[in-house]
Write a protein that holds these residues in place. Structure first.
Motif, PDB file in Angstrom:
ATOM      1  N   GLN A  57       0.828  -1.201   0.000  1.00 57.13           N
ATOM      2  CA  GLN A  57       0.000   0.000   0.000  1.00 57.13           C
ATOM      3  C   GLN A  57       0.863   1.252   0.000  1.00 57.13           C
ATOM      4  O   GLN A  57       0.576   2.224  -0.710  1.00 57.13           O
ATOM      5  CB  GLN A  57      -0.912   0.004   1.230  1.00 57.13           C
ATOM      6  CG  GLN A  57      -2.037  -1.017   1.172  1.00 57.13           C
ATOM      7  CD  GLN A  57      -2.869  -0.994   2.441  1.00 57.13           C
ATOM      8  OE1 GLN A  57      -2.385  -0.634   3.509  1.00 57.13           O
ATOM      9  NE2 GLN A  57      -4.118  -1.409   2.330  1.00 57.13           N
ATOM     10  N   GLY A 224     -12.901  -5.024   2.122  1.00 58.97           N
ATOM     11  CA  GLY A 224     -11.487  -4.698   1.998  1.00 58.97           C
ATOM     12  C   GLY A 224     -11.139  -4.216   0.605  1.00 58.97           C
ATOM     13  O   GLY A 224     -10.354  -3.276   0.431  1.00 58.97           O
ATOM     14  N   PHE A 225     -11.727  -4.854  -0.409  1.00 63.99           N
ATOM     15  CA  PHE A 225     -11.477  -4.441  -1.793  1.00 63.99           C
ATOM     16  C   PHE A 225     -12.145  -3.101  -2.080  1.00 63.99           C
ATOM     17  O   PHE A 225     -11.547  -2.225  -2.712  1.00 63.99           O
ATOM     18  CB  PHE A 225     -12.017  -5.506  -2.754  1.00 63.99           C
ATOM     19  CG  PHE A 225     -11.702  -5.228  -4.193  1.00 63.99           C
ATOM     20  CD1 PHE A 225     -10.473  -5.581  -4.731  1.00 63.99           C
ATOM     21  CD2 PHE A 225     -12.627  -4.594  -5.019  1.00 63.99           C
ATOM     22  CE1 PHE A 225     -10.167  -5.313  -6.057  1.00 63.99           C
ATOM     23  CE2 PHE A 225     -12.336  -4.323  -6.344  1.00 63.99           C
ATOM     24  CZ  PHE A 225     -11.104  -4.690  -6.858  1.00 63.99           C
ATOM     25  N   TYR A 228     -10.190  -0.315  -0.363  1.00 61.18           N
ATOM     26  CA  TYR A 228      -8.730  -0.420  -0.478  1.00 61.18           C
ATOM     27  C   TYR A 228      -8.063   0.918  -0.834  1.00 61.18           C
ATOM     28  O   TYR A 228      -7.073   1.297  -0.190  1.00 61.18           O
ATOM     29  CB  TYR A 228      -8.356  -1.484  -1.511  1.00 61.18           C
ATOM     30  CG  TYR A 228      -6.890  -1.828  -1.503  1.00 61.18           C
ATOM     31  CD1 TYR A 228      -6.367  -2.714  -0.554  1.00 61.18           C
ATOM     32  CD2 TYR A 228      -6.011  -1.256  -2.417  1.00 61.18           C
ATOM     33  CE1 TYR A 228      -5.014  -3.017  -0.522  1.00 61.18           C
ATOM     34  CE2 TYR A 228      -4.660  -1.555  -2.398  1.00 61.18           C
ATOM     35  CZ  TYR A 228      -4.173  -2.440  -1.452  1.00 61.18           C
ATOM     36  OH  TYR A 228      -2.834  -2.728  -1.426  1.00 61.18           O
ATOM     37  N   ASN A 231      -7.649   3.090   2.160  1.00 62.83           N
ATOM     38  CA  ASN A 231      -6.564   2.657   3.046  1.00 62.83           C
ATOM     39  C   ASN A 231      -5.187   2.995   2.475  1.00 62.83           C
ATOM     40  O   ASN A 231      -4.237   3.221   3.216  1.00 62.83           O
ATOM     41  CB  ASN A 231      -6.667   1.156   3.314  1.00 62.83           C
ATOM     42  CG  ASN A 231      -7.728   0.826   4.342  1.00 62.83           C
ATOM     43  OD1 ASN A 231      -7.924   1.576   5.303  1.00 62.83           O
ATOM     44  ND2 ASN A 231      -8.432  -0.272   4.158  1.00 62.83           N
ATOM     45  N   PHE A 267      -4.480  -0.315  -6.960  1.00 65.19           N
ATOM     46  CA  PHE A 267      -4.959  -1.496  -6.241  1.00 65.19           C
ATOM     47  C   PHE A 267      -3.856  -2.532  -6.029  1.00 65.19           C
ATOM     48  O   PHE A 267      -4.162  -3.698  -5.742  1.00 65.19           O
ATOM     49  CB  PHE A 267      -6.131  -2.130  -6.987  1.00 65.19           C
ATOM     50  CG  PHE A 267      -7.457  -1.483  -6.674  1.00 65.19           C
ATOM     51  CD1 PHE A 267      -8.297  -2.013  -5.704  1.00 65.19           C
ATOM     52  CD2 PHE A 267      -7.862  -0.342  -7.352  1.00 65.19           C
ATOM     53  CE1 PHE A 267      -9.511  -1.428  -5.410  1.00 65.19           C
ATOM     54  CE2 PHE A 267      -9.083   0.253  -7.068  1.00 65.19           C
ATOM     55  CZ  PHE A 267      -9.919  -0.280  -6.087  1.00 65.19           C
ATOM     56  N   ALA A 270      -4.081  -5.411  -3.488  1.00 63.73           N
ATOM     57  CA  ALA A 270      -5.494  -5.691  -3.207  1.00 63.73           C
ATOM     58  C   ALA A 270      -5.773  -7.186  -3.186  1.00 63.73           C
ATOM     59  O   ALA A 270      -6.616  -7.655  -2.416  1.00 63.73           O
ATOM     60  CB  ALA A 270      -6.384  -5.002  -4.241  1.00 63.73           C
ATOM     61  N   ASN A 273      -4.656  -8.417   0.065  1.00 63.44           N
ATOM     62  CA  ASN A 273      -5.623  -7.931   1.046  1.00 63.44           C
ATOM     63  C   ASN A 273      -6.897  -8.755   0.996  1.00 63.44           C
ATOM     64  O   ASN A 273      -7.521  -9.034   2.026  1.00 63.44           O
ATOM     65  CB  ASN A 273      -5.947  -6.458   0.776  1.00 63.44           C
ATOM     66  CG  ASN A 273      -6.889  -5.881   1.810  1.00 63.44           C
ATOM     67  OD1 ASN A 273      -6.582  -5.840   2.995  1.00 63.44           O
ATOM     68  ND2 ASN A 273      -8.050  -5.427   1.363  1.00 63.44           N
ATOM     69  N   TYR A 274      -7.280  -9.169  -0.228  1.00 66.35           N
ATOM     70  CA  TYR A 274      -8.490  -9.983  -0.413  1.00 66.35           C
ATOM     71  C   TYR A 274      -8.356 -11.302   0.345  1.00 66.35           C
ATOM     72  O   TYR A 274      -9.248 -11.697   1.105  1.00 66.35           O
ATOM     73  CB  TYR A 274      -8.704 -10.231  -1.900  1.00 66.35           C
ATOM     74  CG  TYR A 274      -9.898 -11.082  -2.237  1.00 66.35           C
ATOM     75  CD1 TYR A 274     -11.167 -10.505  -2.382  1.00 66.35           C
ATOM     76  CD2 TYR A 274      -9.773 -12.451  -2.431  1.00 66.35           C
ATOM     77  CE1 TYR A 274     -12.268 -11.275  -2.689  1.00 66.35           C
ATOM     78  CE2 TYR A 274     -10.869 -13.232  -2.740  1.00 66.35           C
ATOM     79  CZ  TYR A 274     -12.110 -12.645  -2.875  1.00 66.35           C
ATOM     80  OH  TYR A 274     -13.208 -13.416  -3.181  1.00 66.35           O
TER      81      TYR A 274
END
Length: 295
Positions: A57, A224-225, A228, A231, A267, A270, A273-274
């Motif tokens: 990120q 979360g997606f 994202y 964040n 992304f 991502a 994160n997923y």
């Protein structure tokens, strides 16, 4: 008793200090405790994954590059920065579940609005209250950024150092947190029931546990997606120490230009994160529901 007689029947009062009030307080405390324990379990399991995600990120690097960074940091630094999320997440989720139940109960008793609207408002209020704990996310960001490894020794040292920049410095990145917390809470609490109802009927405790894990994991991955990019902006804002406070829009446009105006670059991370969210929120929801039944 007919409907007219029921309408005339006075509502039961719950007097201060009465058994009814004590039972209501115990029921409310149970939600706080279950949220706390669910968060603790989750952080202990998923922190290394979250740390790799944070590097993506903040710097826009690929997954393998983020993992290599962690390998270079060494095992000693793998759990560096775990105390702030442990303190923040356990408290946040305790507040998230507990305040949602408290606000829902309060609003349902004192308003005549539709239940869906009332519970949505309760979710927003709970999420907004959680933002009080922004300093913990702030410190976590600083400790996870390798650029600050030589600047901050640990959580308490980072808290002390930020004092030199004023109280406002602890709340750098508050806006993206507010933009994330309220809406995500509304979707989480609003969709949790309907998603579970779509899953195969559970006849055993283990089947209920699996359904709760799937329900929480799917919701966590989706939210979360969806949030994202918010964040990503939060990580950039909170990685800075001192200087001017740039707006959410300015920071977002800066990141957008740095990543060549490509949504795919925005992304980056991502997908990790997923998968982390599936595991993380699956653990949280399943643990919360299990403890709620046991306590």
């Amino acid at each position: 008793m007919d409907s007219e007689a029921q309408q005339k029947r006075p509502k039961e009062l719950v007097l201060p200090g009465s058994p009814g009030q004590r039972l209501a307080g115990m029921a409310s405390a149970k939600h706080y405790m279950c949220g706390f324990c669910a968060a603790f379990t989750n952080i202990a399991v998923t922190f290394p994954i979250q740390k790799a995600l944070f590097r993506q990120q903040l710097y826009g690097v690929r997954t393998r590059d983020a993992v290599r960074q962690l390998q270079r940091d060494g095992l000693r630094n793998l759990y560096r920065g775990i105390l702030p999320p442990l303190m923040q997440k356990t408290t946040t989720l305790a507040l998230m579940f507990g305040l949602y139940e408290d606000f829902s109960s309060l609003l349902l008793r004192h308003t005549s609005a539709p239940e869906l609207l009332t519970r949505s408002m309760a979710a927003v209020l709970a999420g907004t209250t959680e933002a009080i704990l922004t300093p913990f996310e702030r410190i976590q960001t600083l400790l996870q950024d390798y650029k600050h490894h030589n600047r901050f020794n640990n959580t308490f040292h980072a808290f002390r150092e930020l004092q030199h920049y004023g109280f406002r410095e602890y709340y750098r990145g508050l806006v993206p947190i507010l933009l994330r917390n309220g809406p995500s809470n509304v979707l989480f609490f609003g969709l949790r029931g309907p998603i579970k109802e779509c899953l195969p009927h559970a006849n055993t405790n283990s089947a209920h546990l699996i359904n709760d894990f799937i329900c929480g994991g799917l919701l966590g991955a989706m939210l979360g997606f969806l949030f994202y990019p918010v964040n990503v902006v939060k990580a950039r804002m909170q990685s800075k120490v001192g200087g001017d406070f740039q707006s959410f829009r300015v920071v977002f446009l800066t990141i957008w230009r740095e990543r060549e105006g490509k949504v795919t670059h925005l992304f980056r991370g991502a997908h990790l994160n997923y998968h982390r969210s599936i595991l993380s929120w699956g653990i949280i929801n399943a643990t919360y529901e299990l403890l709620l039944k046991l306590l």
